[in-house]
Write a protein that holds these residues in place. Sequence first.
Motif, PDB file in Angstrom:
ATOM      1  N   LEU A   1       0.728  -1.219  -0.118  1.00  0.00           N
ATOM      2  CA  LEU A   1       0.001  -0.162  -0.006  1.00  0.00           C
ATOM      3  C   LEU A   1       0.759   1.251  -0.084  1.00  0.00           C
ATOM      4  O   LEU A   1       2.308   1.338   0.332  1.00  0.00           O
ATOM      5  CB  LEU A   1      -0.816   0.096   1.272  1.00  0.00           C
ATOM      6  N   PHE A   2       0.347   2.453  -0.538  1.00  0.00           N
ATOM      7  CA  PHE A   2       0.934   3.614  -0.699  1.00  0.00           C
ATOM      8  C   PHE A   2       1.779   3.931   0.448  1.00  0.00           C
ATOM      9  O   PHE A   2       3.198   4.444   0.502  1.00  0.00           O
ATOM     10  CB  PHE A   2       0.064   4.746  -1.145  1.00  0.00           C
ATOM     11  N   ALA A   3       1.259   4.031   1.753  1.00  0.00           N
ATOM     12  CA  ALA A   3       1.807   4.390   2.924  1.00  0.00           C
ATOM     13  C   ALA A   3       3.226   3.567   3.586  1.00  0.00           C
ATOM     14  O   ALA A   3       3.665   4.172   4.185  1.00  0.00           O
ATOM     15  CB  ALA A   3       0.814   4.433   4.140  1.00  0.00           C
ATOM     16  N   ARG A   4       3.272   2.537   2.891  1.00  0.00           N
ATOM     17  CA  ARG A   4       4.475   1.706   2.965  1.00  0.00           C
ATOM     18  C   ARG A   4       5.584   2.354   2.330  1.00  0.00           C
ATOM     19  O   ARG A   4       6.808   2.400   3.215  1.00  0.00           O
ATOM     20  CB  ARG A   4       4.415   0.283   2.286  1.00  0.00           C
ATOM     21  N   LEU A   5       5.417   3.408   1.584  1.00  0.00           N
ATOM     22  CA  LEU A   5       6.631   4.241   1.222  1.00  0.00           C
ATOM     23  C   LEU A   5       7.175   4.911   2.209  1.00  0.00           C
ATOM     24  O   LEU A   5       8.364   5.628   2.017  1.00  0.00           O
ATOM     25  CB  LEU A   5       6.308   5.152  -0.073  1.00  0.00           C
ATOM     26  N   ASN A   6       6.138   5.344   3.115  1.00  0.00           N
ATOM     27  CA  ASN A   6       6.614   6.254   4.239  1.00  0.00           C
ATOM     28  C   ASN A   6       7.959   5.782   5.039  1.00  0.00           C
ATOM     29  O   ASN A   6       8.831   6.631   5.406  1.00  0.00           O
ATOM     30  CB  ASN A   6       5.529   6.390   5.189  1.00  0.00           C
ATOM     31  N   ALA A   7       7.974   4.273   5.096  1.00  0.00           N
ATOM     32  CA  ALA A   7       9.136   3.857   5.970  1.00  0.00           C
ATOM     33  C   ALA A   7      10.350   3.914   5.026  1.00  0.00           C
ATOM     34  O   ALA A   7      11.268   3.928   5.806  1.00  0.00           O
ATOM     35  CB  ALA A   7       8.772   2.306   6.216  1.00  0.00           C
ATOM     36  N   VAL A   8      10.285   4.166   3.912  1.00  0.00           N
ATOM     37  CA  VAL A   8      11.538   4.313   3.078  1.00  0.00           C
ATOM     38  C   VAL A   8      11.777   5.600   2.908  1.00  0.00           C
ATOM     39  O   VAL A   8      12.702   5.983   1.980  1.00  0.00           O
ATOM     40  CB  VAL A   8      11.677   3.365   2.038  1.00  0.00           C
ATOM     41  N   GLY A   9      11.112   6.629   3.263  1.00  0.00           N
ATOM     42  CA  GLY A   9      11.365   7.983   2.968  1.00  0.00           C
ATOM     43  C   GLY A   9      10.601   8.672   2.028  1.00  0.00           C
ATOM     44  O   GLY A   9      10.798   9.840   1.591  1.00  0.00           O
ATOM     45  N   GLY A  10       9.195   8.045   1.765  1.00  0.00           N
ATOM     46  CA  GLY A  10       8.316   8.649   0.949  1.00  0.00           C
ATOM     47  C   GLY A  10       8.652   8.885  -0.461  1.00  0.00           C
ATOM     48  O   GLY A  10       9.620   8.423  -1.105  1.00  0.00           O
ATOM     49  N   ILE A  11       8.114  10.039  -1.105  1.00  0.00           N
ATOM     50  CA  ILE A  11       8.403  10.490  -2.624  1.00  0.00           C
ATOM     51  C   ILE A  11       9.784  10.946  -2.524  1.00  0.00           C
ATOM     52  O   ILE A  11      10.464  10.567  -3.783  1.00  0.00           O
ATOM     53  CB  ILE A  11       7.352  11.364  -2.886  1.00  0.00           C
ATOM     54  N   PRO A  12      10.422  11.653  -1.556  1.00  0.00           N
ATOM     55  CA  PRO A  12      11.753  12.214  -1.826  1.00  0.00           C
ATOM     56  C   PRO A  12      12.536  10.648  -2.161  1.00  0.00           C
ATOM     57  O   PRO A  12      13.698  10.979  -2.927  1.00  0.00           O
ATOM     58  CB  PRO A  12      12.073  12.740  -0.450  1.00  0.00           C
ATOM     59  N   ALA A  13      12.183   9.807  -1.559  1.00  0.00           N
ATOM     60  CA  ALA A  13      13.249   8.735  -1.884  1.00  0.00           C
ATOM     61  C   ALA A  13      12.954   8.008  -3.260  1.00  0.00           C
ATOM     62  O   ALA A  13      14.163   7.577  -3.668  1.00  0.00           O
ATOM     63  CB  ALA A  13      12.979   7.492  -0.565  1.00  0.00           C
ATOM     64  N   VAL A  14      11.871   8.145  -3.707  1.00  0.00           N
ATOM     65  CA  VAL A  14      11.704   7.645  -5.035  1.00  0.00           C
ATOM     66  C   VAL A  14      12.390   8.458  -6.095  1.00  0.00           C
ATOM     67  O   VAL A  14      12.921   8.032  -6.786  1.00  0.00           O
ATOM     68  CB  VAL A  14       9.856   7.833  -5.471  1.00  0.00           C
TER      69      VAL A  14
END
Length: 573
Positions: free
Chosen positions: A309-322
Amino acid sequence: MRSAQWFARDDLAGFLHRSSIAATGINRHTLDGRPVIGICNSWSDLVSCNFHLRGLADAVKRGVAQAGGIAVEFPTMSLGESLMKPTAMLYRNLVAMEVEESIRAYPIDAVVLLGGCDKTVPAQLMGAAGADVPAIALTGGPANPAIFRGRELGVGTDLWGYVNELRAGRMSQSDFDELEAASMPSVGHCPELGTASTMAALTEALGMALPGSATIPATNSRRYAFGEATGERAVALARSGPRPSQILTAAAFDNAITTLMALGGSTNAVVHLLAIARRIGVPLSLDRFDEISARTPLIANLRPSGEELFARLNAVGGIPAVLDRLAPLLDTTALTVTGQPLLAGTRPSPVDDVVLSSLDTPFAPTGGIAVLRGNLAPDGALIKTSAATPALLRHRGPALVFDDHHELSHRIDDPDLDVTPDTVLVLRNAGPIGGPGMPEWGALPLPEKLLRRGVTDMVRISDGRMSGTAFGTVAVHVAPEAAAGGPLSKLRTGDPVVLDVDQRLLAVDVPDDEFHGRTPSTMPDSPSRGYLRLVNDHIMQADQGCDFDFMPADGAAQDLAPRSIPAGWHGGW
Ligand code: FES
C-alpha cells in the motif's frame, strides 16, 4: 502584494474592503502589510477522502500565523469518487475554474490547496496554474487500510477481486457483508496506488508540495505538522515566490511523468497532467508519456501493479526517496515550492527492496503505462501494462461490442452471451462526451459464466477511463471517442481486434474501405441546457486532457484587482 490593492488604499474602495473583512474579526492593524493566505478547502461531509481537511486547515492556519500572515479559508465544490454520479471527472473542469476565479477575484497573496480525493487535486492544480498566484498544495493522505481476514486491503483493488469472487460463486454474501463492514476504517484517500495516491505523489514530483508530505497517512499527526509547515511556507511564497509558472515547467512535467511510470501509477494521471500543462502553457503530448515510459524502469511494488500500500513508502522516505532513486532520469534543477531545486536536502533512504527497488534491479524494465495507436485509436489510447496479464499483451480476438453502460450491465451476465476467454470486450459511448465526463467504466466486468470457469482476465477496450485501483488488460482513453465519431462507433461484434503492446498497436483487422464506409452507431442525445451543455460543446478529447477548449494558458491570466471606486457609488460592494 496583491492584497494591498484591496486594503492599503486611501479611498472609498479601501474603506469598504477593510470594513468588510473587519466584520470577520481582522482589523486594520492586523492587516497592515501582512500577506493574506487563502486556504482553498475541498472539505465536505459527502467526501470521506476529504472529510478531515477542516482539521488540517486549522494546522495550516497556525503555520500562517506563526510566519506572520493572515489565513482566510474558502470552500470549493468537493469531488468525491464514490458518491458523485455519473463521475467526479465530469466536474473536474468546473472546480478548476472555480478555484482559478476564487484566487483571482479575492485579495489573496498566496494559496494553500487542500485536496485529497482523485479529482480535487488536479482541479486545484489546474486552477492555481490558471491564476498563477503563488500556490502550495497539501494532499489529505491515504486512509488507514481495512483489515479483512488478516490482510490489509486497498479500497478498490481488493474490492474488485472480491466482487469477482462473489460473482463466481466462490464467496458467500455473508462474507461479502463482513467485507463491507470492515472496508472503510478511516478518513483519507484510497490507500493503494489509485489515482489519489498517484496525484499526491506527482504533486510532490511537480514541485508543488513540500517534500515528504504525500505518503503520510491521513490520521497520522505528522500530517498536521506538515499542515503548519505548509502554512509557513505559503507566507514565504507570498513574499517572494516562486509562482506556479516558475515551478510547472516542461522539466517539472517530465519529472512527474517519470515518477508516474516508475511507480506504476494511475492512467488517470495522464489526462490530469495533460490538462495542468495546458493551463500553464507547457506543450505536452501523449508521445512524451510513451517516450518517458520506455526509458523508465518500474521501481515500486505498489497495488494494483504490485503488493504494497502507498503508505508503506513512508517507511523508506516517501516520495523524496523515490525521486532520489530516479535522480539519473530527472531534471534535478527543477524549482519547487521550497524555493530550492527538486532534491535539495534529500537524504539517502533506508534500503527496503520489498516496496522500492533500485534502478539497477527494477520490478520491470519499463514504465507502467504504454500509449497505443492504430485504426481503432488514431489519437491514442492507454494501457496500464504493469497491472495487465503479460500473456494478453499480444492478442487477437473477436470484438463483443456494448453500445453503452446500460447495455453492458443488462447483458454481461446473460448465460446465453456469445463470449469466450479470447473475446475482446468493447464498451463505447463512455468518453468525455458520451459518458458524459468519461466515467471509470473501462475495466468492464468479466462475464459471470467465464468467472465461474476460472477466467481472471480478458482484453477490454473503451473510450472511458478506469479506476486507478483497477487491474487487468484494459485499453482505455480511446481517442477520438465514439460519441465524437471515432472509430469505436463503427466497430461491430465479431470484428477481429488486434492488441500488440510491443508494437503499440490497437487495431481492427477489417479492410479500410469497408470499415470507413460503415454507418456510425447511434450517438447519445446532446443535452439542451446547463453545465452538461457546456461539457458537450467544449470538452476536449482524452489525448488533450479533457479540458475545455476555451481554457488554454494563452488566455493570459487577467488580474481582477479592484480599481478605484468613486465616492458615493455603491455598486462595488
Ligand atoms: Fe476518494 Fe478513492 S474514493 S480517493
